[in-house]
Design a protein around this motif. Structure first.
Motif, PDB file in Angstrom:
ATOM      1  N   GLY A 181       0.646  -1.214  -0.110  1.00 15.93           N
ATOM      2  CA  GLY A 181      -0.033   0.180  -0.157  1.00 15.93           C
ATOM      3  C   GLY A 181       0.824   1.310   0.032  1.00 15.93           C
ATOM      4  N   LYS A 182       2.050   1.217  -0.319  1.00 15.40           N
ATOM      5  CA  LYS A 182       2.933   2.424  -0.262  1.00 15.40           C
ATOM      6  C   LYS A 182       2.770   3.284  -1.610  1.00 15.40           C
ATOM      7  N   LEU A 183       2.089   2.699  -2.920  1.00 10.36           N
ATOM      8  CA  LEU A 183       2.235   3.192  -3.962  1.00 10.36           C
ATOM      9  C   LEU A 183       0.984   4.403  -3.890  1.00 10.36           C
ATOM     10  N   ASP A 184       1.274   5.483  -4.462  1.00 13.34           N
ATOM     11  CA  ASP A 184       0.267   6.626  -4.459  1.00 13.34           C
ATOM     12  C   ASP A 184      -0.094   7.133  -3.047  1.00 13.34           C
ATOM     13  N   ARG A 185       0.861   6.873  -2.330  1.00 17.10           N
ATOM     14  CA  ARG A 185       0.534   7.351  -0.684  1.00 17.10           C
ATOM     15  C   ARG A 185       1.529   8.545  -0.254  1.00 17.10           C
ATOM     16  N   PRO A 186       1.368   9.578   0.347  1.00 13.42           N
ATOM     17  CA  PRO A 186       2.076  10.332   0.757  1.00 13.42           C
ATOM     18  C   PRO A 186       3.013   9.662   1.720  1.00 13.42           C
ATOM     19  N   GLY A 187       4.211   9.914   1.773  1.00 13.64           N
ATOM     20  CA  GLY A 187       5.240   9.179   2.420  1.00 13.64           C
ATOM     21  C   GLY A 187       5.932   7.970   1.904  1.00 13.64           C
ATOM     22  N   GLY A 188       5.160   7.485   0.839  1.00  5.29           N
ATOM     23  CA  GLY A 188       5.514   6.394   0.052  1.00  5.29           C
ATOM     24  C   GLY A 188       6.127   6.790  -1.288  1.00  5.29           C
ATOM     25  N   MET A 189       5.578   5.901  -2.322  1.00  7.68           N
ATOM     26  CA  MET A 189       6.155   6.182  -3.622  1.00  7.68           C
ATOM     27  C   MET A 189       4.866   6.757  -4.454  1.00  7.68           C
ATOM     28  N   LEU A 190       5.403   8.052  -4.986  1.00  7.35           N
ATOM     29  CA  LEU A 190       4.520   8.909  -5.827  1.00  7.35           C
ATOM     30  C   LEU A 190       4.855   9.149  -7.032  1.00  7.35           C
ATOM     31  N   PHE A 191       3.921   9.525  -7.969  1.00  9.77           N
ATOM     32  CA  PHE A 191       4.379  10.128  -9.389  1.00  9.77           C
ATOM     33  C   PHE A 191       4.285  11.516  -9.124  1.00  9.77           C
ATOM     34  N   ASN A 192       5.328  12.208  -9.640  1.00 11.19           N
ATOM     35  CA  ASN A 192       5.142  13.652  -9.389  1.00 11.19           C
ATOM     36  C   ASN A 192       4.501  14.388 -10.783  1.00 11.19           C
ATOM     37  N   GLN A 193       4.134  15.642 -10.524  1.00  7.04           N
ATOM     38  CA  GLN A 193       3.500  16.252 -11.710  1.00  7.04           C
ATOM     39  C   GLN A 193       4.514  17.349 -12.051  1.00  7.04           C
ATOM     40  N   PRO A 194       5.107  17.249 -13.221  1.00  6.82           N
ATOM     41  CA  PRO A 194       6.106  18.421 -13.528  1.00  6.82           C
ATOM     42  C   PRO A 194       5.289  19.551 -14.247  1.00  6.82           C
ATOM     43  N   ALA A 195       6.074  20.693 -14.567  1.00  7.31           N
ATOM     44  CA  ALA A 195       5.396  21.677 -15.507  1.00  7.31           C
ATOM     45  C   ALA A 195       5.559  21.213 -16.712  1.00  7.31           C
ATOM     46  N   ILE A 196       6.160  20.567 -17.058  1.00 10.28           N
ATOM     47  CA  ILE A 196       6.251  20.042 -18.654  1.00 10.28           C
ATOM     48  C   ILE A 196       6.143  18.634 -18.382  1.00 10.28           C
ATOM     49  N   ASP A 197       4.932  18.055 -18.859  1.00 10.01           N
ATOM     50  CA  ASP A 197       4.640  16.696 -18.606  1.00 10.01           C
ATOM     51  C   ASP A 197       4.955  15.784 -19.892  1.00 10.01           C
TER      52      ASP A 197
END
Length: 764
Positions: free
Chosen positions: A322-338
């Motif tokens: 349950g660590k994916l897509d959880r704060p403090g775990g593993m997240l996908f970031n959202q860059p300015a140029i995607d």
């Protein structure tokens, strides 16, 4: 250029540290960390001083040079570009389009101009024989992301600023500043983690600089990470520790992974890894029972014989707990140029195995063949043999396995051109070298590593120095070659509309494109008074158009999409110019399911290619672990691959190119401190001073990557005075991970003995 302080992003590694550069009368007087940079927060590493050294290096090429019988000769830009285009075109005409090979090195991904202009050049060359550093590096991560999440560069990033448990396997971010995890000031961030009661666990065959900061450290045998990770998966199922968390409705094929893991008990994995079974169980329990935790793996796990499986299993463990897509775990970031979304819109989310290399039948990935087969494709006669070669910002002779064989291959080419500003171990084989401007003479925006950062930020740097009247940026060189090749391919001329397009790009450069991408991205224009019209219109497009329709993709990416309402708005190139320290776009946040690009919008936990390769791992399960000495690489914070050794400030001091060996192995082999050691494998051999240390696991030896500046004819006198030896002169290019085609750079068996120069001379 005005005297005073200028703010930039250091481009020398993935960390994107902000630097404050003081100048006086056209010269750099100091380089310090930019305390107002929202990502690096004032941190820099020792490499930052090399920004000045690279810029001022008198041995850096500034004009095109051509090889002649009497040595290198400077020629004009038009003459050089015309000559190169004509030679490449002639080769294509005589031997076919695949007779031209191309290799792209790592520095290209730090350069938005090169990234935007390399595609037109590849299209103009038209060859399938393309290579890059990818298959000696992050390819297993890209394949796992493609198969599991639907896009080759959609990487889960450890939310290190909020985590309470950071498990680091086969990585050394204290030396690398992160890799596929852009994390400047790693030491400071780990101090903050511990300050909030958190913990770091490191698992590695060497007690690295990172391991010395760890709360818990375990040695592991090189090449055995897949056994460890599969045994952790087994433990999660056996002890009912599976908790998918927020992704529960998105994950498919959990039962398939449970079945695959059944034979891999911690007791079965222990002899292969060198880790006690109870330690393996404890590791799985800590990951499962710590709500905010992240498991991170990198080069040590990916560039080995089971690198593809190990990288996939690391993602599986984060998902199962349950660590994916959880704060403090593993997240996908959202860059300015995607680039993830932009790539998907262009049909470039990635592909694997659409074709296979001519000689060894290795699968392509994203249109590239594994770098380990470059020499095969040059040396093996027949249709499709490479006769001409292009390198762009790369030194594969030092960075790819069996560098001496690749050297032999380059020597027999009909023609070779290198876009590089150094005469190095690879470019010395070129017929023409085209040197671009230095980094401080061009603008900078980090398109790639913004996607891997532990915090969302955006930063643009204007050129610090005037490039001079008779110089070319790399994007101008690449576009100039592409334009000439396209005209030759079309019989000497292009349609007027196409010709005008080329000229516009060459005239305006990459920055107007950069501005457009910023304005149209999720942090771009603000809807303002149009909000009442824009948002319903975007909703309608998203509702009625098919999921893969390009207009739907553009609407999804648009800053007018209500999904981005809580993000800062108004980002543009002019805004970044007004904020030279960078703009903080906020911490990483949950983004699923919107960031998934699989056809069914699900996370594919058990892709079939990985399940099939588990059979190969199982075949080794009941075999005894060999007792050979196993070789691993290593990295130092003052070095980056092969191209930063011509800075006296970075290479001075104690010799860093040594053979590290455990005292038990040294005693058995008769090695003492100060001895030179001969390291050999299958007739390949190098000699290095021995460094005897308890930091190496018994049965393991280590050599740093990127050295070997003892070749004749290089134009880097400082590097030549500190040559070291290349680890890739020992490593075999026959050893690859058959799942993905990655070179095995960690875990190859070698022999070590005391080197006696007098004895060697007598034998000669």
């Amino acid at each position: 250029m005005e005297n005073g302080t200028h703010y930039r992003t250091c481009h020398l590694c993935e960390a994107m540290c902000g630097v404050a550069i003081e100048t006086q009368d056209g010269r750099i007087t100091s380089i310090k960390g930019d305390e107002n940079d929202p990502l690096s927060r004032g941190h820099i590493c020792p490499k930052a001083v090399a920004l000045q050294d690279l810029h001022e290096d008198p041995e850096r090429l500034r004009q095109p040079v051509r090889r002649t019988e009497t040595g290198w000769q400077e020629i004009s830009w038009d003459e050089a570009l015309d000559l190169v285009a004509e030679k490449l075109h002639q080769t294509r005409q005589e031997y076919g389009r695949n007779s031209v090979g191309v290799y792209l090195g790592n520095p290209n991904v730090h350069n938005h101009g090169a990234l935007m202009s390399v595609t037109p050049l590849m299209r103009a060359i038209g060859s399938q024989n393309r290579f890059s550093a990818t298959s000696n590096d992050q390819l297993p991560h890209m394949l796992a992301s493609l198969d599991m999440f639907g896009h080759q560069i959609l990487f889960p990033i450890p939310d290190i600023d909020q985590t309470d448990l950071f498990i680091c396997i086969g990585a050394n971010p204290m030396a690398s500043n992160g890799s596929l995890m852009t994390v400047p000031d790693f030491r400071g961030r780990i101090k903050e983690l511990k300050g909030r009661g958190g913990k770091m666990i490191v698992i590695d065959p060497r007690r690295t600089e990172t391991a010395k900061l760890a709360d818990e450290f375990h040695f592991i045998r090189p090449g055995s990470d897949a056994f460890l990770l599969m045994a952790m998966v087994h433990t999660l199922f056996a002890e009912d520790l599976i908790n998918l968390g927020a992704t529960e409705h998105l994950v498919k094929d959990v039962d398939l992974l449970r079945l695959a893991a059944m034979p891999f008990t911690p007791e079965a994995a222990s002899p292969h890894t060198g880790m006690p079974a109870e330690d393996i169980r404890a590791l799985a329990r800590q990951l499962a029972n710590t709500p905010k935790a992240a498991l991170y793996t990198r080069m040590g796990t990916s560039t080995q014989v089971f690198g593809g499986l190990a990288t996939w299993l690391a993602s599986c463990l984060n998902i199962l707990t349950g660590k994916l897509d959880r704060p403090g775990g593993m997240l996908f970031n959202q860059p300015a140029i995607d680039l993830v979304v932009l790539g998907a819109l262009a049909g470039q989310s990635g592909h694997f195995g659409k074709r296979h290399s001519r000689v060894k039948g290795l699968p392509e990935f994203g249109g590239e063949y594994p770098a380990s087969t470059m020499a095969d494709e040059i040396l093996t006669p027949g249709a499709g043999q490479i006769r001409a070669f292009v390198t762009v910002a790369g030194n594969p002779i030092l960075s790819s396995p069996n560098g001496r064989r690749l050297e032999e291959a380059f020597e027999q080419l009909d023609f070779m051109v290198s876009v590089d500003y150094y005469l190095n171990e690879t470019t010395r084989h070129a017929d023409v070298i085209l040197p671009p401007t230095a980094a401080l003479e061009r603008s900078h925006y980090d398109l790639i590593f913004s996607m891997f950062a532990v915090r969302n930020t955006a930063k643009y740097s204007e050129p610090l120095f005037d490039a001079g009247p008779d110089t070319r940026h790399d994007w101008q060189i690449l576009l100039g070659l592409a334009h000439r090749l396209e005209r030759l391919n079309k019989g000497g001329s292009l349609p007027l509309r196409t010709e005008l397009g080329w000229r516009a790009f060459q005239q305006l450069g990459p920055d107007p494109i950069l501005d457009l991408l910023l304005r149209s991205g999720p942090y771009g224009m603000n809807a303002g008074l149009l909000k009442g019209i824009a948002e319903p219109a975007i909703d309608l497009v998203l509702d009625i158009l098919p999921r893969r329709h390009p207009l739907r993709g553009l609407a999804k990416l648009s800053p007018l999409n209500r999904h981005w309402n809580d993000l800062p708005k108004g980002l543009s190139l002019s805004v970044l110019k007004d904020n030279p320290n960078g703009v903080d776009l906020g911490p990483l946040k949950p983004t699923l399911p919107d960031r998934l690009f699989t056809r069914d919008r699900k996370i594919h936990l058990a892709p079939r290619r990985y399940l099939q390769d588990v059979e190969r791992l199982f075949a080794h399960l009941n075999q005894e672990a060999p007792d050979d000495l196993l070789l691993i690489g290593r990295r130092h914070v003052r070095s980056n691959n092969s191209w930063m050794h011509n800075s006296q400030r970075l290479v001075k001091g104690k010799d860093r190119c040594t053979l590290m060996i455990n005292p038990k192995d040294a005693s058995r082999l008769g090695l003492q401190a100060g001895d030179s050691a001969e390291i050999s494998s299958e007739g390949r051999k190098i000699v290095l001073p021995a460094e005897i240390t308890e930091d190496l696991m018994p049965g393991v030896v280590s050599i740093p990557h990127g050295w070997g500046h003892d070749r004749d004819g290089i134009g880097q006198s400082i590097a030549a005075a500190h040559p070291g030896a290349s680890i890739n002169d020992v490593l075999s290019d026959e050893q690859i991970d058959p799942l993905v085609g990655t070179s095995v750079l960690n875990g190859q068996a070698v022999s070590v003995k005391v080197w006696r120069p007098d004895r060697q001379r007598k034998r000669a």
